[in-house]
Design a protein around this motif. Structure first.
Motif, mmCIF file in Angstrom:
data_model
loop_
_atom_site.group_PDB
_atom_site.id
_atom_site.type_symbol
_atom_site.label_atom_id
_atom_site.label_comp_id
_atom_site.label_asym_id
_atom_site.label_seq_id
_atom_site.Cartn_x
_atom_site.Cartn_y
_atom_site.Cartn_z
ATOM 1 N N THR A 97 60.010 -110.411 -74.533
ATOM 2 C CA THR A 97 58.931 -109.693 -73.989
ATOM 3 C C THR A 97 59.483 -108.249 -73.258
ATOM 4 N N CYS A 98 60.520 -108.349 -72.570
ATOM 5 C CA CYS A 98 61.239 -107.158 -72.079
ATOM 6 C C CYS A 98 61.314 -106.116 -73.066
ATOM 7 N N MET A 99 61.930 -106.581 -74.495
ATOM 8 C CA MET A 99 62.207 -105.633 -75.505
ATOM 9 C C MET A 99 60.917 -105.271 -75.975
ATOM 10 N N ARG A 100 59.927 -106.042 -76.066
ATOM 11 C CA ARG A 100 58.666 -105.578 -76.880
ATOM 12 C C ARG A 100 58.096 -104.510 -75.786
ATOM 13 N N ALA A 101 58.296 -104.772 -74.493
ATOM 14 C CA ALA A 101 57.624 -103.866 -73.711
ATOM 15 C C ALA A 101 58.273 -102.618 -73.673
ATOM 16 N N TYR A 102 59.538 -102.353 -74.136
ATOM 17 C CA TYR A 102 60.273 -101.270 -74.053
ATOM 18 C C TYR A 102 60.083 -100.525 -75.623
ATOM 19 N N ASP A 103 59.847 -101.236 -76.799
ATOM 20 C CA ASP A 103 59.730 -101.103 -77.958
ATOM 21 C C ASP A 103 58.260 -100.098 -77.947
ATOM 22 N N ALA A 104 57.348 -100.771 -77.176
ATOM 23 C CA ALA A 104 55.879 -100.203 -77.323
ATOM 24 C C ALA A 104 55.291 -100.342 -75.933
ATOM 25 N N PRO A 105 55.677 -99.284 -75.138
ATOM 26 C CA PRO A 105 55.144 -99.056 -73.898
ATOM 27 C C PRO A 105 53.805 -98.932 -73.596
ATOM 28 N N ASP A 106 52.903 -98.773 -74.895
ATOM 29 C CA ASP A 106 51.497 -98.374 -74.626
ATOM 30 C C ASP A 106 50.683 -99.508 -74.912
ATOM 31 N N VAL A 107 51.254 -100.630 -75.207
ATOM 32 C CA VAL A 107 50.766 -101.822 -75.525
ATOM 33 C C VAL A 107 50.990 -102.883 -74.772
ATOM 34 N N LEU A 108 50.053 -103.629 -74.102
ATOM 35 C CA LEU A 108 50.573 -104.964 -73.300
ATOM 36 C C LEU A 108 51.037 -106.004 -74.237
ATOM 37 N N HIS A 109 52.038 -106.528 -73.877
ATOM 38 C CA HIS A 109 52.604 -107.646 -74.760
ATOM 39 C C HIS A 109 52.190 -108.835 -74.168
ATOM 40 N N TRP B 209 55.866 -109.260 -65.504
ATOM 41 C CA TRP B 209 55.386 -108.410 -64.698
ATOM 42 C C TRP B 209 56.308 -107.010 -64.441
ATOM 43 N N ILE B 210 57.483 -107.596 -64.418
ATOM 44 C CA ILE B 210 58.446 -106.426 -63.984
ATOM 45 C C ILE B 210 58.375 -105.493 -65.293
ATOM 46 N N ALA B 211 58.760 -105.882 -66.282
ATOM 47 C CA ALA B 211 58.685 -105.018 -67.584
ATOM 48 C C ALA B 211 57.037 -104.137 -67.742
ATOM 49 N N ALA C 257 55.242 -100.480 -58.180
ATOM 50 C CA ALA C 257 54.982 -101.327 -56.994
ATOM 51 C C ALA C 257 53.587 -101.876 -56.890
ATOM 52 N N PHE C 258 52.449 -101.047 -57.114
ATOM 53 C CA PHE C 258 51.121 -101.444 -57.066
ATOM 54 C C PHE C 258 50.811 -102.455 -58.350
ATOM 55 N N VAL C 259 51.363 -102.120 -59.470
ATOM 56 C CA VAL C 259 51.168 -103.160 -60.340
ATOM 57 C C VAL C 259 51.800 -104.460 -60.223
ATOM 58 N N LEU C 260 52.854 -104.553 -59.492
ATOM 59 C CA LEU C 260 53.638 -105.725 -59.123
ATOM 60 C C LEU C 260 52.940 -106.558 -58.004
ATOM 61 N N ALA C 261 52.130 -105.712 -57.183
ATOM 62 C CA ALA C 261 51.374 -106.263 -56.151
ATOM 63 C C ALA C 261 50.396 -106.994 -56.460
ATOM 64 N N ASN C 262 49.576 -106.563 -57.708
ATOM 65 C CA ASN C 262 48.454 -107.488 -58.435
ATOM 66 C C ASN C 262 49.154 -108.937 -58.955
ATOM 67 N N ALA D 50 44.985 -104.618 -64.141
ATOM 68 C CA ALA D 50 46.069 -105.238 -63.125
ATOM 69 C C ALA D 50 44.978 -105.322 -61.983
ATOM 70 N N ILE D 51 44.154 -104.370 -61.646
ATOM 71 C CA ILE D 51 43.250 -104.663 -60.255
ATOM 72 C C ILE D 51 42.392 -105.970 -60.478
ATOM 73 N N LEU D 52 42.001 -106.309 -61.482
ATOM 74 C CA LEU D 52 41.150 -107.484 -61.780
ATOM 75 C C LEU D 52 42.207 -108.772 -61.570
ATOM 76 N N CYS D 53 43.511 -108.656 -61.996
ATOM 77 C CA CYS D 53 44.313 -109.536 -61.553
ATOM 78 C C CYS D 53 44.218 -109.816 -60.160
ATOM 79 N N GLY D 54 44.626 -108.854 -59.148
ATOM 80 C CA GLY D 54 44.733 -108.834 -58.036
ATOM 81 C C GLY D 54 43.491 -109.458 -57.411
ATOM 82 N N ILE D 55 42.174 -109.011 -57.826
ATOM 83 C CA ILE D 55 41.218 -109.675 -57.442
ATOM 84 C C ILE D 55 41.002 -111.143 -57.796
ATOM 85 N N ALA D 56 41.163 -111.332 -58.720
ATOM 86 C CA ALA D 56 41.379 -112.780 -59.233
ATOM 87 C C ALA D 56 42.142 -113.737 -58.216
#
Length: 423
Positions: A166-178, A212-214, A227-232, A296-302
């Motif tokens: 998943t880290c490699m996929r996130a690096y190869d395609a940063p515009d798409v959620l893996h 989440w980190i990637a 940091a805000f994304v990781l908080a969620n 990500a905000i929706l994940c935090g609210i959840a």
């Protein structure tokens, strides 16, 4: 609590209660007879056997590596195939003999050799350079081995390979959620639930962190704040863990408690990261895009909703404060004046209050890891506020002094309220 330590404490309590006349000897004997037998665990002989097996495996790999170029391709593949067969055969023999730890080790070694076989085939026959695809194939094979043998080590190998994938996929395609990783993670969580294994629960909880980190780091290209994304993510892990632990099933309680512990530590770490990385010591944000994506905000609210739902089921005041801690960490993001001049005092106050709520939550629910996570978060937030480059140190000292006075007043109020609640 470890089963052996619990048994020792229970035995001491039973002996003390029996000596004090609190319970009858027959009742103490009935309690002892009702307990299942302790597992054999790992003794010195098993440890020495594990070390010996690892040394033999390392010697085999070193010998093969030294003569790698001299061995024909088919022989190389046959060696790795034989290694998987030998590992599986030894694992079956150890399992039949009741040596579950050694059987688990053999299954893990077989899963590792399977990954080496994938790399060998790709290298020998010059297959496509999709390294991430190879890691996915390795993860699937290790998962299959884990499901067939019940090996925790094979599950660990599968999750490590999946994390790299998943880290490699996130690096190869940063515009798409893996998102495919989430499906694999849910399968692993279901396996941990079915096994009722605390080790597997720990592995599953740790495996959620790389995604989440990637995912958070890839948004730095768009000007978003990691940091805000990781908080969620921490909020969702914490809240979901509390909600799962609120279920009546012991399996769910074991898995949920482990997930909530990792979520609490992640929340404390994220609170420290927000102070030290948001336009202070390390400046990540470079654009004008929103600081966090809507999903990500929706994940935090959840996470907040799940924590409150858990509190409604368990009727524990500590879980209400845990939901407050999650919410305060999330609230710090929209009130943080990232682009304006001045100090984000309200955000600092929200983070300090969040970590204090986390500590009090752990105290009320008697959950020591949550208490430790809260204290570590408090230390990180205070250190970040004190040593941040931006702003006046005098103003920061005044803010910390005011926060300390408020905390003392809050402690005095709690000291008066808790005895009444005890009545």
């Amino acid at each position: 609590m470890f089963d052996k330590a619990y048994r020792q404490r229970l035995e001491a309590d039973l002996a003390q209660w029996e000596a004090d006349g609190v319970i009858a000897p027959a009742a103490a004997g009935a309690i002892r007879n009702a307990l299942p037998p302790l597992s054999s665990g790992i003794n010195i002989a098993v440890v020495v056997a594990i070390v010996g097996g690892l040394l033999i495996s390392a010697a085999f790999l070193a010998f093969v590596a030294a003569h790698w170029t001299e061995i024909a391709r088919l022989s190389r593949f046959a060696i790795l195939l034989a290694g998987m067969c030998v590992a599986g055969g030894l694992g079956a023999w150890f399992a039949a003999a009741g040596r579950t730890v050694l059987a688990d080790l053999c299954a893990s070694i077989g899963a590792i050799i399977f990954g080496a076989g994938i790399a060998l085939v790709g290298q020998m026959y010059h297959l496509g350079d999709d390294f991430a695809g190879g890691m996915l194939l390795w993860s699937i094979g290790a998962f299959a081995a884990a499901l067939l043998t019940g090996s925790r080590g094979a599950l660990a190998v599968a999750l490590v390979a999946a994390g790299i994938w998943t880290c490699m996929r996130a690096y190869d395609a940063p515009d798409v959620l893996h998102l495919p990783f989430l499906l694999l993670w849910l399968i692993a969580a279901a396996v941990a639930l079915a096994w009722n294994s605390r080790v597997a629960a720990h592995l599953v909880a740790i495996a959620a962190l790389p995604w989440w980190i990637a995912t958070a780091l890839r948004f730095d290209l768009d000007g978003m704040q990691p940091a805000f994304v990781l908080a969620n993510g921490a909020a969702l892990l914490f809240g979901a863990g509390l909600a799962i632990a609120a279920h009546a099933s012991p399996r769910a309680q074991r898995l949920g408690s482990v997930l909530s512990i990792y979520g609490a530590f992640a929340l404390g770490l994220v609170a420290s990261l927000e102070v030290t990385t948001i336009d202070d010591i390390f400046r990540f944000r470079t654009g004008t895009a929103p600081a966090q994506p809507p999903w990500a905000i929706l994940c935090g609210i959840a996470g907040v909703v799940l924590a409150l739902a858990s509190a409604g089921v368990t009727r524990r005041a500590g879980e209400i404060l845990a939901a407050c801690a999650i919410g305060l960490v999330l609230v710090a993001a929209p009130i943080w004046p990232a682009s304006a001049a001045g100090e984000p005092w309200f955000a600092y106050a929200a983070l300090l209050a969040a970590m204090l709520c986390l500590v009090v939550s752990g105290v009320l629910d008697d959950v020591r890891p949550r208490i430790v996570a809260g204290w570590l978060g408090i230390a990180g937030v205070i250190a970040g506020i004190t040593w941040a480059v931006k702003g006046s140190l005098l103003r920061r000292s005044a803010f910390l002094a005011a926060a300390g006075v408020i905390a003392v007043v809050f402690a005095s109020a709690l000291n008066r309220m808790l005895p009444r609640a005890g009545r």
